[in-house]
Design a protein around this motif. Structure first.
Motif, PDB file in Angstrom:
ATOM      1  N   GLY A   1       0.829  -1.105  -0.021  1.00  0.00           N
ATOM      2  CA  GLY A   1       0.202  -0.016   0.035  1.00  0.00           C
ATOM      3  C   GLY A   1       1.011   1.132   0.040  1.00  0.00           C
ATOM      4  N   ILE A   2       0.350   2.399   0.433  1.00  0.00           N
ATOM      5  CA  ILE A   2       1.160   3.551   0.378  1.00  0.00           C
ATOM      6  C   ILE A   2       0.716   4.504   1.591  1.00  0.00           C
ATOM      7  CG2 ILE A   2       1.658   4.043  -2.111  1.00  0.00           C
ATOM      8  CD1 ILE A   2      -0.476   6.344  -2.044  1.00  0.00           C
ATOM      9  N   THR A   3       1.439   4.837   2.316  1.00  0.00           N
ATOM     10  CA  THR A   3       1.416   5.500   3.601  1.00  0.00           C
ATOM     11  C   THR A   3       2.183   6.736   3.875  1.00  0.00           C
ATOM     12  OG1 THR A   3       1.197   3.077   4.488  1.00  0.00           O
ATOM     13  CG2 THR A   3       1.451   4.822   5.960  1.00  0.00           C
ATOM     14  N   LEU A   4       1.705   7.548   4.629  1.00  0.00           N
ATOM     15  CA  LEU A   4       2.450   8.694   5.195  1.00  0.00           C
ATOM     16  C   LEU A   4       3.255   8.292   6.670  1.00  0.00           C
ATOM     17  CD1 LEU A   4       0.203  11.914   4.453  1.00  0.00           C
ATOM     18  CD2 LEU A   4       2.546  11.706   3.728  1.00  0.00           C
TER      19      LEU A   4
ATOM     20  N   GLN B   1      14.047  -3.008  13.578  1.00  0.00           N
ATOM     21  CA  GLN B   1      15.195  -2.403  13.382  1.00  0.00           C
ATOM     22  C   GLN B   1      14.921  -0.839  13.228  1.00  0.00           C
ATOM     23  OE1 GLN B   1      17.388  -3.881  10.059  1.00  0.00           O
ATOM     24  NE2 GLN B   1      15.903  -3.545   8.588  1.00  0.00           N
ATOM     25  N   ASN B   2      16.120  -0.269  13.594  1.00  0.00           N
ATOM     26  CA  ASN B   2      15.699   1.433  13.513  1.00  0.00           C
ATOM     27  C   ASN B   2      15.281   1.681  12.234  1.00  0.00           C
ATOM     28  OD1 ASN B   2      16.663   2.014  16.110  1.00  0.00           O
ATOM     29  ND2 ASN B   2      18.579   2.657  15.470  1.00  0.00           N
ATOM     30  N   ALA B   3      15.690   1.222  10.946  1.00  0.00           N
ATOM     31  CA  ALA B   3      15.126   1.727   9.843  1.00  0.00           C
ATOM     32  C   ALA B   3      13.796   1.575   9.418  1.00  0.00           C
ATOM     33  CB  ALA B   3      15.884   1.273   8.667  1.00  0.00           C
ATOM     34  N   ASP B   4      13.103   0.627  10.256  1.00  0.00           N
ATOM     35  CA  ASP B   4      11.771   0.079  10.073  1.00  0.00           C
ATOM     36  C   ASP B   4      10.937   0.936  11.224  1.00  0.00           C
ATOM     37  OD1 ASP B   4      12.799  -1.261   8.044  1.00  0.00           O
ATOM     38  OD2 ASP B   4      12.564  -3.157   9.391  1.00  0.00           O
TER      39      ASP B   4
ATOM     40  N   ASN C   1       5.041   0.521   0.627  1.00  0.00           N
ATOM     41  CA  ASN C   1       5.276  -0.102   1.741  1.00  0.00           C
ATOM     42  C   ASN C   1       4.591  -1.609   1.774  1.00  0.00           C
ATOM     43  OD1 ASN C   1       3.439   2.111   2.875  1.00  0.00           O
ATOM     44  ND2 ASN C   1       3.081   0.056   4.037  1.00  0.00           N
ATOM     45  N   ASP C   2       5.269  -2.686   2.420  1.00  0.00           N
ATOM     46  CA  ASP C   2       4.624  -3.734   2.656  1.00  0.00           C
ATOM     47  C   ASP C   2       4.104  -3.742   4.104  1.00  0.00           C
ATOM     48  OD1 ASP C   2       6.983  -3.752   4.347  1.00  0.00           O
ATOM     49  OD2 ASP C   2       6.923  -5.794   4.564  1.00  0.00           O
ATOM     50  N   TRP C   3       3.159  -4.656   4.534  1.00  0.00           N
ATOM     51  CA  TRP C   3       2.572  -4.488   5.804  1.00  0.00           C
ATOM     52  C   TRP C   3       3.379  -4.067   7.139  1.00  0.00           C
ATOM     53  CZ3 TRP C   3      -2.619  -5.079   6.366  1.00  0.00           C
ATOM     54  CH2 TRP C   3      -3.191  -5.409   7.589  1.00  0.00           C
ATOM     55  N   TYR C   4       4.636  -4.732   6.965  1.00  0.00           N
ATOM     56  CA  TYR C   4       5.545  -4.503   8.185  1.00  0.00           C
ATOM     57  C   TYR C   4       6.395  -3.362   7.965  1.00  0.00           C
ATOM     58  CZ  TYR C   4       3.675  -9.250   8.523  1.00  0.00           C
ATOM     59  OH  TYR C   4       2.880 -10.325   8.590  1.00  0.00           O
ATOM     60  N   GLN C   5       6.385  -2.515   6.924  1.00  0.00           N
ATOM     61  CA  GLN C   5       7.212  -1.334   6.612  1.00  0.00           C
ATOM     62  C   GLN C   5       8.663  -1.725   6.762  1.00  0.00           C
ATOM     63  OE1 GLN C   5       6.702   1.844   6.005  1.00  0.00           O
ATOM     64  NE2 GLN C   5       4.416   1.765   6.157  1.00  0.00           N
TER      65      GLN C   5
ATOM     66  N   PHE D   1      11.541  -3.681   1.320  1.00  0.00           N
ATOM     67  CA  PHE D   1      10.404  -3.387   0.696  1.00  0.00           C
ATOM     68  C   PHE D   1       9.889  -2.004   0.223  1.00  0.00           C
ATOM     69  CE2 PHE D   1       9.653  -7.836   2.389  1.00  0.00           C
ATOM     70  CZ  PHE D   1      10.027  -8.398   1.029  1.00  0.00           C
ATOM     71  N   VAL D   2      10.241  -1.050   1.355  1.00  0.00           N
ATOM     72  CA  VAL D   2       9.876   0.297   1.371  1.00  0.00           C
ATOM     73  C   VAL D   2      10.422   1.092   0.254  1.00  0.00           C
ATOM     74  CG1 VAL D   2       9.714   2.424   2.579  1.00  0.00           C
ATOM     75  CG2 VAL D   2       8.955   0.286   3.827  1.00  0.00           C
ATOM     76  N   LYS D   3       9.665   1.941  -0.435  1.00  0.00           N
ATOM     77  CA  LYS D   3      10.419   2.714  -1.496  1.00  0.00           C
ATOM     78  C   LYS D   3       9.606   3.963  -1.229  1.00  0.00           C
ATOM     79  CE  LYS D   3      10.214   3.473  -6.490  1.00  0.00           C
ATOM     80  NZ  LYS D   3       9.540   3.216  -7.706  1.00  0.00           N
ATOM     81  N   LYS D   4      10.615   5.008  -1.040  1.00  0.00           N
ATOM     82  CA  LYS D   4      10.342   6.412  -0.481  1.00  0.00           C
ATOM     83  C   LYS D   4      10.031   7.155  -1.786  1.00  0.00           C
ATOM     84  CE  LYS D   4      12.942   8.854   2.335  1.00  0.00           C
ATOM     85  NZ  LYS D   4      14.018   9.998   2.631  1.00  0.00           N
TER      86      LYS D   4
END
Length: 226
Positions: A38-41, A71-74, A208-212, A216-219
């Motif tokens: 999906g897409i998320t802010l 992890q920190n990035a997520d 993002n995927d379900w778990y951010q 998988f995340v693309k800014k």
């Protein structure tokens, strides 16, 4: 909404369930075929706050090494789920530029604000950091709701629930808990721990995927608050 009361109610109900073994495990975390996107802010805490969160997670890992730890990035706060993750969603299905323009118009009316991460709460499937917010965050959310409602863009805002908190999920149960009592004692130790207060000056729109998860995340865009 009184956030402190909301978090406390969630905590007491969920801890009672976890302590009695009535918790939920997520078997999709390790499923490489999971295609929910999906897409998320999102809002990212600052480095100092994330370091304090990792201090807690390091202690939790020593007790329950087989659970899923962010992890920190997520680590993130969901400002708004624009298109909630669903099987088969692809960026090709939308025109990202239209979303960026609409969000940019909304955020231009708002200034930066602060969030405090203090204490822990829980659900039957995960452990969360409690976030305490200013009125600005919910004003931004209300403006986004109105803007998307008046647009023709694909969205699923508030379809699952109307977001009003500023929590961050940091542990998900992926398997049977081996040391429930020790984990609950650690959670109680950190129940009122001050993880830090940070200024929100940027907001990210991500695919993002379900778990951010970072892999998988693309800014898609980073917005700056005045």
């Amino acid at each position: 909404m009184n956030l402190a009361e909301h978090y406390h109610k969630l905590y007491t109900e969920s801890i009672a369930k976890i302590s009695s073994g009535d918790y939920e495990t997520d078997h999709l975390i390790d499923d490489e075929a999971d295609q929910r996107f999906g897409i998320t802010l999102v809002i990212r805490p600052d480095a100092a706050t994330k370091d304090k969160i990792q201090q807690f997670l390091t202690e939790a890992k020593a007790i329950e090494p087989d659970q899923y730890y962010y992890q920190n990035a997520d680590i993130h706060i969901t400002l708004m789920s624009i298109i909630s993750c669903y099987e088969g969603f692809d960026l090709k299905d939308i025109h990202v530029g239209d979303y960026i323009q609409l969000i940019k118009q909304v955020l231009a009316r708002h200034k930066h604000f602060k969030i405090q991460f203090k204490g822990l709460t829980a659900s039957p499937s995960c452990i969360l950091i409690q976030g305490f917010l200013t009125d600005t965050l919910n004003e931004i959310r209300d403006d986004l709701r109105a803007a998307f409602k008046n647009s023709d863009l694909q969205q699923s805002i508030d379809k699952r629930y109307a977001i009003q908190t500023a929590h961050a999920t940091v542990i998900r149960f992926r398997s049977e808990l081996a040391n429930i009592d020790a984990l609950l004692s650690l959670i109680e130790k950190y129940q009122d721990f001050d993880f830090g207060t940070f200024e929100v000056k940027q907001v990210e729109l991500v695919y993002n995927d379900w778990y951010q998860r970072e892999k998988f995340v693309k800014k898609l865009y980073q917005f700056s608050l005045s």
